[in-house]
Design a protein around this motif. Structure first.
Motif, short mmCIF file in Angstrom:
data_model
loop_
_atom_site.label_atom_id
_atom_site.label_comp_id
_atom_site.label_asym_id
_atom_site.label_seq_id
_atom_site.Cartn_x
_atom_site.Cartn_y
_atom_site.Cartn_z
N ALA A 1 0.87 -1.18 0.00
CA ALA A 1 0.00 0.00 0.00
C ALA A 1 0.90 1.22 0.00
O ALA A 1 2.03 1.19 0.51
CB ALA A 1 -0.92 0.02 1.21
N ILE A 2 0.40 2.28 -0.57
CA ILE A 2 1.18 3.52 -0.63
C ILE A 2 0.24 4.70 -0.39
O ILE A 2 -0.91 4.68 -0.82
CB ILE A 2 1.89 3.62 -2.00
N GLY A 3 0.72 5.67 0.35
CA GLY A 3 -0.03 6.90 0.60
C GLY A 3 0.79 8.07 0.10
O GLY A 3 1.92 8.27 0.56
N GLU B 1 5.11 4.32 2.17
CA GLU B 1 4.92 3.04 1.51
C GLU B 1 5.06 1.92 2.53
O GLU B 1 5.90 2.00 3.43
CB GLU B 1 5.92 2.84 0.37
N VAL B 2 4.20 0.93 2.41
CA VAL B 2 4.19 -0.21 3.34
C VAL B 2 4.15 -1.49 2.51
O VAL B 2 3.36 -1.61 1.57
CB VAL B 2 2.96 -0.16 4.27
N ILE B 3 5.03 -2.44 2.86
CA ILE B 3 5.00 -3.77 2.25
C ILE B 3 4.91 -4.79 3.37
O ILE B 3 5.76 -4.81 4.27
CB ILE B 3 6.25 -4.03 1.38
N LEU B 4 3.86 -5.60 3.34
CA LEU B 4 3.66 -6.67 4.31
C LEU B 4 4.01 -7.99 3.64
O LEU B 4 3.68 -8.21 2.47
CB LEU B 4 2.20 -6.73 4.76
N VAL C 1 -1.30 1.40 6.73
CA VAL C 1 -1.08 0.04 7.23
C VAL C 1 -2.36 -0.78 7.13
O VAL C 1 -2.34 -1.95 6.72
CB VAL C 1 -0.53 0.06 8.67
N LYS C 2 -3.51 -0.17 7.47
CA LYS C 2 -4.79 -0.88 7.35
C LYS C 2 -5.09 -1.19 5.89
O LYS C 2 -5.64 -2.25 5.58
CB LYS C 2 -5.91 -0.05 7.95
N SER C 3 -4.74 -0.29 4.99
CA SER C 3 -4.95 -0.53 3.57
C SER C 3 -4.12 -1.72 3.08
O SER C 3 -4.61 -2.57 2.34
CB SER C 3 -4.60 0.72 2.77
N ALA C 4 -2.86 -1.78 3.51
CA ALA C 4 -2.01 -2.91 3.13
C ALA C 4 -2.55 -4.21 3.71
O ALA C 4 -2.53 -5.26 3.05
CB ALA C 4 -0.58 -2.67 3.61
N SER C 5 -3.06 -4.15 4.95
CA SER C 5 -3.62 -5.35 5.58
C SER C 5 -4.87 -5.83 4.84
O SER C 5 -5.05 -7.03 4.62
CB SER C 5 -3.94 -5.04 7.04
N ILE D 1 8.73 -0.29 5.44
CA ILE D 1 7.90 0.90 5.65
C ILE D 1 8.84 2.08 5.58
O ILE D 1 9.88 2.11 6.21
CB ILE D 1 7.12 0.86 6.98
N SER D 2 8.50 3.04 4.73
CA SER D 2 9.37 4.20 4.58
C SER D 2 8.56 5.46 4.40
O SER D 2 7.42 5.42 3.92
CB SER D 2 10.32 4.02 3.39
#
Length: 151
Positions: free
Chosen positions: A16-18, A141-144, A89-93, A111-112
């Motif tokens: 997910a990215i914001g 940006e978040v990568i799970l 983070v909720k979007s990536a989840s 996460i950056s």
């Protein structure tokens, strides 16, 4: 920021990215450092505690004249930044759930927070003058990735 900074296996990860979030870059970096490597559920709980003023975010840099918080050292409660990062983070989840991955076993591997676009502005001053007063934005940006305990 054209895309993601790292590559990941699309079968075992969710992203997910914001973009251009109007939050403090300093606080965004500190929050990212706090939740990096944690499980997604744990990170969401931690961010909700920051928003509720129950968990301070430890400040690693630029922490002079910052009061110490119990058990943390110099820290603050950056609620606005925590709300923005919580959304990403909720979007990536939820992206992981949509892909059919187990959201219980997802870990934040990447996460950056990077500087986004600067929105120009000004603040009126005395005698008809003005001072530049720009709004900084941040790209998160978040990568799970799925985590399996190997014992």
């Amino acid at each position: 920021m054209a895309g993601y900074t790292t590559t990941s296996d699309p079968d075992t990860s969710a992203k997910a990215i914001g973009k251009d979030m109007p939050i403090s870059p300093k606080m965004a970096r500190e929050i990212c450092g706090m939740i990096r490597g944690k499980k997604a559920e744990t990170a969401i709980k931690m961010l909700e505690e920051v928003i509720d003023l129950k968990r301070p975010v430890p400040l690693k840099r630029f922490n002079k004249r910052v009061s110490h918080k119990p058990g943390v050292g110099p820290g603050r409660y950056p609620q606005k930044a925590a709300r923005a990062i919580l959304g990403v983070v909720k979007s990536a989840s939820s992206n992981a759930e949509y892909k059919g991955l187990s959201s219980d076993s997802m870990i934040i591997t990447t996460i950056s927070a990077a500087l986004g676009q600067t929105i120009p502005g000004h603040m009126p001053r005395a005698h008809g003058r003005a001072t530049q007063w720009d709004q900084q934005t941040v790209n998160i940006e978040v990568i799970l990735e799925e985590f399996t305990e190997e014992e």
